[in-house]
Design an enzyme around this catalytic site. Structure first.
Site, PDB file in Angstrom:
ATOM      1  N   LYS A  22       6.902   3.390 -10.392  1.00 51.92           N
ATOM      2  CA  LYS A  22       7.392   3.812  -9.338  1.00 51.92           C
ATOM      3  C   LYS A  22       7.575   3.138  -8.578  1.00 51.92           C
ATOM      4  O   LYS A  22       8.755   3.349  -8.270  1.00 51.92           O
ATOM      5  CB  LYS A  22       7.514   5.922  -9.044  1.00 51.92           C
ATOM      6  N   ASN A  23       6.389   2.937  -7.617  1.00 49.10           N
ATOM      7  CA  ASN A  23       7.229   3.073  -6.219  1.00 49.10           C
ATOM      8  C   ASN A  23       7.286   1.323  -6.136  1.00 49.10           C
ATOM      9  O   ASN A  23       8.224   1.048  -5.050  1.00 49.10           O
ATOM     10  CB  ASN A  23       5.635   3.267  -5.103  1.00 49.10           C
ATOM     11  N   CYS A 118      11.681  13.969  -0.750  1.00 48.91           N
ATOM     12  CA  CYS A 118      10.403  14.829  -0.383  1.00 48.91           C
ATOM     13  C   CYS A 118      10.362  15.359   0.386  1.00 48.91           C
ATOM     14  O   CYS A 118      10.060  14.200   1.408  1.00 48.91           O
ATOM     15  CB  CYS A 118       8.673  14.759  -1.022  1.00 48.91           C
ATOM     16  N   ARG A 123       9.862  12.204   8.634  1.00 53.44           N
ATOM     17  CA  ARG A 123       9.365  11.168   7.643  1.00 53.44           C
ATOM     18  C   ARG A 123      10.482  10.047   8.156  1.00 53.44           C
ATOM     19  O   ARG A 123      11.415   9.282   7.856  1.00 53.44           O
ATOM     20  CB  ARG A 123       9.853  11.352   6.331  1.00 53.44           C
ATOM     21  N   ASP A 306      -1.088   9.937  -1.742  1.00 47.76           N
ATOM     22  CA  ASP A 306      -0.121  10.156  -2.979  1.00 47.76           C
ATOM     23  C   ASP A 306      -1.191  10.996  -4.015  1.00 47.76           C
ATOM     24  O   ASP A 306      -0.896  12.239  -4.573  1.00 47.76           O
ATOM     25  CB  ASP A 306       0.878   9.909  -3.207  1.00 47.76           C
ATOM     26  N   ARG A 398      11.171  13.428 -10.561  1.00 45.18           N
ATOM     27  CA  ARG A 398      11.785  12.270 -10.368  1.00 45.18           C
ATOM     28  C   ARG A 398      10.357  11.164 -10.268  1.00 45.18           C
ATOM     29  O   ARG A 398      10.656   9.411 -10.023  1.00 45.18           O
ATOM     30  CB  ARG A 398      11.653  12.433  -8.932  1.00 45.18           C
TER      31      ARG A 398
HETATM   32  N1  EPU Z   1       6.904   5.815   9.171  1.00 46.41           N
HETATM   33  C1  EPU Z   1       7.331   5.894  10.735  1.00 46.41           C
HETATM   34  N2  EPU Z   1       8.434   5.385  11.059  1.00 46.41           N
HETATM   35  C2  EPU Z   1       9.234   4.746   9.404  1.00 46.41           C
HETATM   36  C3  EPU Z   1       8.111   4.623   8.952  1.00 46.41           C
HETATM   37  C4  EPU Z   1       7.120   5.373   8.461  1.00 46.41           C
HETATM   38  O1  EPU Z   1       6.364   6.601  11.785  1.00 46.41           O
HETATM   39  O2  EPU Z   1      10.088   3.959  10.447  1.00 46.41           O
HETATM   40  C5  EPU Z   1       5.553   6.171   9.360  1.00 46.41           C
HETATM   41  C6  EPU Z   1       5.936   7.668   8.164  1.00 46.41           C
HETATM   42  O3  EPU Z   1       6.126   8.910   9.415  1.00 46.41           O
HETATM   43  C7  EPU Z   1       4.133   7.863   7.509  1.00 46.41           C
HETATM   44  C8  EPU Z   1       3.892   6.477   7.646  1.00 46.41           C
HETATM   45  O4  EPU Z   1       4.489   5.791   9.094  1.00 46.41           O
HETATM   46  O5  EPU Z   1       3.136   8.121   8.912  1.00 46.41           O
HETATM   47  C9  EPU Z   1       3.686   5.637   6.418  1.00 46.41           C
HETATM   48  O6  EPU Z   1       5.088   6.701   6.035  1.00 46.41           O
HETATM   49  P1  EPU Z   1       5.838   4.447   4.620  1.00 46.41           P
HETATM   50  O7  EPU Z   1       6.425   4.330   5.879  1.00 46.41           O
HETATM   51  O8  EPU Z   1       4.893   3.825   4.901  1.00 46.41           O
HETATM   52  O9  EPU Z   1       5.998   5.903   3.424  1.00 46.41           O
HETATM   53  P2  EPU Z   1       6.865   5.812   2.976  1.00 46.41           P
HETATM   54  O10 EPU Z   1       7.417   3.911   2.859  1.00 46.41           O
HETATM   55  O11 EPU Z   1       8.073   6.359   3.232  1.00 46.41           O
HETATM   56  C10 EPU Z   1       5.528   5.078   0.441  1.00 46.41           C
HETATM   57  C11 EPU Z   1       5.845   5.949  -0.553  1.00 46.41           C
HETATM   58  C12 EPU Z   1       4.974   7.760  -0.193  1.00 46.41           C
HETATM   59  C13 EPU Z   1       3.252   7.117   0.143  1.00 46.41           C
HETATM   60  C14 EPU Z   1       3.404   6.066   1.149  1.00 46.41           C
HETATM   61  C15 EPU Z   1       2.910   5.864   1.206  1.00 46.41           C
HETATM   62  C16 EPU Z   1       7.657   5.182  -1.458  1.00 46.41           C
HETATM   63  C17 EPU Z   1       8.962   4.849  -2.446  1.00 46.41           C
HETATM   64  N3  EPU Z   1       7.126   5.844  -1.061  1.00 46.41           N
HETATM   65  O12 EPU Z   1       7.086   6.098   1.100  1.00 46.41           O
HETATM   66  O13 EPU Z   1       5.315   8.330  -2.009  1.00 46.41           O
HETATM   67  O14 EPU Z   1       2.928   8.410  -0.017  1.00 46.41           O
HETATM   68  O15 EPU Z   1       4.668   5.368   0.573  1.00 46.41           O
HETATM   69  O16 EPU Z   1       1.800   5.446   1.062  1.00 46.41           O
HETATM   70  O17 EPU Z   1       7.291   3.515  -1.824  1.00 46.41           O
HETATM   71  C18 EPU Z   1       4.772   9.378  -3.640  1.00 46.41           C
HETATM   72  O18 EPU Z   1       5.207   8.808  -4.223  1.00 46.41           O
HETATM   73  O19 EPU Z   1       4.789  11.168  -3.439  1.00 46.41           O
HETATM   74  C19 EPU Z   1       5.957   9.836  -2.103  1.00 46.41           C
HETATM   75  C20 EPU Z   1       6.104   9.745  -1.087  1.00 46.41           C
END
Ligand code: EPU
Length: 420
Positions: A22-23, A118, A123, A306, A398
């Site tokens: 998915k991701n 979510c 975030r 996750d 989702r």
């Molecule tokens: N963060 C910041 N600033 C940013 C971006 C992230 O401070 O601009 C922080 C976040 O708050 C968090 C950390 O960095 O503490 C990591 O966040 P990341 O950006 O890596 O997460 P994401 O890209 O928004 C993806 C997956 C999530 C998964 C996370 C961590 C997708 C669409 N989502 O989210 O997946 O939990 O990486 O591995 O790829 C799920 O599949 O249920 C899901 C939530």
């Protein structure tokens, strides 16, 4: 509105085939619009609602989307236009933010609503935006909408304060056409990032270092269509491995890359789970007397946030006290309240859950407050005595491809019912 019902305590057995990630998919779909000639065919696309939402956004942009056979998505951006993305689908998932990087890269301008997804605590997307600014873009946020615009995009050195998956991918997409070289330092190393870089390179991009913490992107003039098969979903695989450890006699989880699951498999070994790991599958055998463990979520290759939610449910079966420290999303513990309702003994403080086991779980009415909370409740429903009713199933839909069908084929009593 449907609810998911599960009659627990039926031992599972058989084979389950894991779908495409998915991701990775939710990033590959926006990445496909960067092609200027020929369609991009993505294979192994999971049937999940996030794909449906992204397809709506593609159509809003005038991109032709078609399917061929199972799991083939053909994305033809030949006649697409740069448009304001204001459709409600933007707010249905977090990953709609990948249109920021893709549209900025392609048109040097993007206007879209604030992405949703979510609720896991705060975030922020500040690192994505700082990356775009470093490439020369100006950002305006007003009335719930982002306008990101650049006269020209010029390669830059970008250091991410946190190794963010989303920021790494978004900056890669925004910089594929930037002049000169972009370097992302402290880049995230998740396998999904390698998958996106691989597809972009097949389209003609010049991205090196994906999967390490320094990624370089040398700007190119244009990208073309390609064929790409998505990597297996390590989180779906992990969910089935966990539920197999909880309630299977013998289950084979097929179409996996074991390397992507090492942090989970080593923890399950520590718990004493009987398993056999092969090239592209893992077999889990029934295990009595699971041992407690301590887990800390970390960026890849550490234990994935996750999977901490489904793992929490498994730990209710362990003989003693287990702990889970969440370092990525410190508020990602809503599932523990639902599990407590079913009989679990869990205390949460300072982003740490203490799970005292073994405890018997009992079917109850519970709510999937987010996608992986939903997964943890499905595992709970499978082991609980009686019938569990899971509400807000849309969160599960989702991200899990035909979870009911896959579990039914393994012998689970799981079905959908109308909300009473
Ligand atoms: N963060 C910041 N600033 C940013 C971006 C992230 O401070 O601009 C922080 C976040 O708050 C968090 C950390 O960095 O503490 C990591 O966040 P990341 O950006 O890596 O997460 P994401 O890209 O928004 C993806 C997956 C999530 C998964 C996370 C961590 C997708 C669409 N989502 O989210 O997946 O939990 O990486 O591995 O790829 C799920 O599949 O249920 C899901 C939530």
């Amino acid at each position: 509105m449907k609810i998911l019902k599960i009659e627990g305590q039926h031992k599972l057995s058989g084979t389950v085939h894991i779908s495409g990630s998915k991701n990775a998919t939710v990033a590959l779909i926006p990445a496909a619009i960067l092609a200027s000639d020929g369609p991009v065919t993505i294979m192994g696309v999971p049937e999940i609602d996030d794909v449906a939402s992204l397809s709506i956004l593609l159509e809003e942009l005038g991109v032709k989307v078609s399917t061929k056979g199972s799991g083939h998505l053909i994305i033809d951006p030949t006649n697409m236009e740069s448009k304001f993305l204001e459709h409600d689908a933007v707010t249905k998932l977090r990953a709609s933010y990948y249109f920021m990087g893709a549209l900025l890269g392609k048109y040097k301008k993007v206007r879209m609503k604030m992405p949703g997804g979510c609720y896991l605590g705060p975030r922020p997307i500040d690192l994505h935006l700082k990356g775009f600014e470093a490439l020369g873009a100006e950002i305006d946020y007003s009335h719930g909408c982002y306008t990101i615009e650049a006269q020209e995009l010029v390669g830059a050195k970008i250091f991410l304060d946190v190794a963010s998956v989303g920021a790494t991918i978004n900056i890669m997409m925004a910089s594929v056409f930037a002049q000169g070289r972009t370097t992302i330092e402290n880049a995230a190393k998740e396998p999904e990032i390698i998958d996106v870089a691989t597809m972009l390179n097949k389209m003609g991009a010049e991205i090196r270092g994906a999967g390490t913490n320094i990624i370089t992107i040398d700007g190119v003039e244009k990208l073309h269509g390609t064929f790409h098969e998505i990597i297996p979903d390590r989180i779906e695989a992990g969910t089935f491995i966990i539920l197999a450890a909880a309630i299977a006699k013998k289950m084979v989880i097929k179409n996996i890359i074991p390397l992507h699951l090492e942090s989970l498999l080593s923890k399950l070994q520590e718990m004493g789970v009987n398993m056999e790991v092969d090239v592209d599958q893992v077999t889990i055998y029934e295990t009595k007397d699971l041992l407690p463990i301590d887990v800390k979520t970390l960026p890849y290759p550490g234990f994935p946030t996750d999977l901490q939610q489904p793992l929490t449910t498994l730990l209710t079966l362990a003989q003693g006290e287990s702990t889970i420290k969440e370092t990525i999303y410190t508020e990602r513990f809503k599932h523990t309240v639902e599990l407590q309702r079913m009989g679990a003994n869990i205390e949460v403080s300072n982003a740490r859950a203490i799970i005292k086991g073994p405890t018997k779980l009992y079917g109850d009415k519970v709510t999937a407050t987010d996608l992986r909370c939903g997964a943890s409740l499905v595992v709970a429903g499978l082991i609980a005595e009686g019938v569990t009713e899971i509400h807000d199933v849309y969160h599960i839909d989702r991200g899990y491809d035909d979870i009911d069908g896959k579990l039914q084929a393994l012998g689970a009593r799981i079905w959908r019912a109308d909300l009473p």
